[in-house]
Write an enzyme that holds these catalytic residues in place. Structure first.
Site, PDB file in Angstrom:
ATOM      1  N   ARG A 149       5.141 -12.336  22.509  1.00  0.00           N
ATOM      2  CA  ARG A 149       5.349 -13.296  22.015  1.00  0.00           C
ATOM      3  C   ARG A 149       4.561 -14.065  20.889  1.00  0.00           C
ATOM      4  O   ARG A 149       3.109 -13.603  20.943  1.00  0.00           O
ATOM      5  CB  ARG A 149       5.362 -14.417  23.052  1.00  0.00           C
ATOM      6  N   LYS A 173       2.851 -16.686  29.447  1.00  0.00           N
ATOM      7  CA  LYS A 173       3.349 -18.014  29.996  1.00  0.00           C
ATOM      8  C   LYS A 173       2.718 -18.116  31.255  1.00  0.00           C
ATOM      9  O   LYS A 173       2.504 -17.423  32.288  1.00  0.00           O
ATOM     10  CB  LYS A 173       4.637 -17.941  30.099  1.00  0.00           C
ATOM     11  N   HIS A 245       9.752 -13.439  17.126  1.00  0.00           N
ATOM     12  CA  HIS A 245      10.749 -13.163  18.389  1.00  0.00           C
ATOM     13  C   HIS A 245      11.547 -11.757  18.336  1.00  0.00           C
ATOM     14  O   HIS A 245      11.905 -11.023  18.861  1.00  0.00           O
ATOM     15  CB  HIS A 245      11.580 -14.183  18.875  1.00  0.00           C
ATOM     16  N   ARG A 248      10.004  -8.554  19.193  1.00  0.00           N
ATOM     17  CA  ARG A 248      10.025  -8.731  20.598  1.00  0.00           C
ATOM     18  C   ARG A 248      11.264  -8.038  20.925  1.00  0.00           C
ATOM     19  O   ARG A 248      11.215  -7.015  21.928  1.00  0.00           O
ATOM     20  CB  ARG A 248       9.561  -9.887  21.300  1.00  0.00           C
ATOM     21  N   HIS A 271       7.904 -10.591  31.839  1.00  0.00           N
ATOM     22  CA  HIS A 271       8.789 -11.255  32.555  1.00  0.00           C
ATOM     23  C   HIS A 271       8.423 -11.113  34.122  1.00  0.00           C
ATOM     24  O   HIS A 271       8.183  -9.982  34.605  1.00  0.00           O
ATOM     25  CB  HIS A 271      10.453 -10.560  32.486  1.00  0.00           C
ATOM     26  N   TYR A 280       8.164  -9.561  40.913  1.00  0.00           N
ATOM     27  CA  TYR A 280       7.204  -9.209  39.744  1.00  0.00           C
ATOM     28  C   TYR A 280       6.681  -7.755  40.100  1.00  0.00           C
ATOM     29  O   TYR A 280       6.200  -7.811  41.004  1.00  0.00           O
ATOM     30  CB  TYR A 280       6.038 -10.213  39.704  1.00  0.00           C
TER      31      TYR A 280
END
Length: 299
Positions: A149, A173, A245, A248, A271, A280
């Site tokens: 990102r 994030k 982006h 990405r 993610h 995850y």
């Protein structure tokens, strides 16, 4: 019986009864294998005969979130629909879970991706004779090589660059950390920038560890990275609306379409799971590096 059994039977059907070309057979099987991988990473205890329409819908959402183009999504859904028509034809199922699922509207505006030629053209348009050009090449190579990102790119630290093993530590994030492989080309241009350009910059206090700096010795802003990319696109006459982006999206799409495992791409993009279980999946570093080397166009 498991996924592999039904996929194997489908492959025989395409070859022997439908007389499809080897490339077409490979493409259809590739699509079904991606669905199988999604089921596995979502920890769903289901086989092709018990999968539901909701599961197929979740899969479409998943590949969309990974950045696949509408055309790629539609093609993949077409392969999966053919698989379930085959299962229906063989009377292994009595209801097609894909029957009511429509492909993405190809006319709607989705994030653009870049093909390899366009990426090469953008890189070639950079003026490497300037300090900013050296930095910009290193930045864009890193964006495309590792699927970062823009916020992750501008906050990348020298202390998070592990050149000896070809990985970078990324703060994503929610301050979640992940290790991501970085390709040889990206490492080469980052090294050139750090050793030949960055070392001559008067660095402001607090930014000593930031890799990418502006001419005043501070961290780049998101807006500056957007501007650099837009100016390059204009320079080569690229008729696409692109942003950081876009690199990405291109990273994910090129890996997936090249045959990379969905779990590896999910891990590298940072993610968690976009399914309701919020799984995850952690993978071995050597495996992630192998995926980059095998399937990334610039490796």
């Amino acid at each position: 019986m498991n996924w592999d059994h039904y996929i194997h039977q489908f492959e025989h059907y395409l070859k022997l009864e439908r007389s499809f070309s080897p490339n077409s057979v490979e493409a259809y099987i590739h699509d079904v294998i991606k669905l199988k991988q999604f089921v596995e990473i979502s920890n769903l205890q289901i086989d092709p005969l018990t999968i539901s329409t909701k599961h197929i819908q979740d899969f479409i959402v998943y590949i969309n979130e990974l950045g696949m183009t509408a055309h790629s999504q539609a093609r993949m859904l077409s392969g999966i629909k053919a698989f379930y028509k085959f299962l229906l034809y063989e009377e292994w199922i009595d209801q097609d879970p894909t029957a009511l699922i429509e492909g993405p509207k190809l006319g709607r505006k989705l994030p653009d991706t870049l093909n390899l030629l366009e990426i090469e053209q953008l890189f070639s348009a950079i003026d490497h004779s300037t300090p900013e050009g050296s930095r910009n090449r290193a930045m864009l190579e890193t964006l495309y090589s590792s699927g970062l990102r823009v916020s992750e790119l501008i906050n990348l630290r020298l202390s998070n660059l592990y050149q000896d093993i070809g990985f970078i530590r990324v703060i994503g994030k929610g301050s979640k950390e992940r290790l991501v492989p970085i390709g040889r080309e990206a490492l080469k241009y980052v090294s050139i920038y750090v050793e030949e350009v960055r070392c001559h910059i008067s660095i402001k206090k607090g930014f000593e560890d930031h890799i990418f700096l502006n001419r005043r010795g501070a961290a780049l802003t998101r807006v500056m990275v957007f501007t650099i990319i837009k100016n390059l696109a204009r320079k080569i006459g690229l008729n696409k609306k692109i942003s950081p982006h876009t690199f990405r999206h291109s990273f994910a799409t090129h890996l997936i379409e090249g045959g990379a495992d969905l779990r590896a791409v999910q891990e590298m993009l940072g993610h968690e799971s976009i399914t309701t279980t919020e799984i995850y999946t952690h993978l071995d570093r050597d495996y992630l590096k192998q995926v980059i080397q095998e399937f990334h166009p610039r490796s």
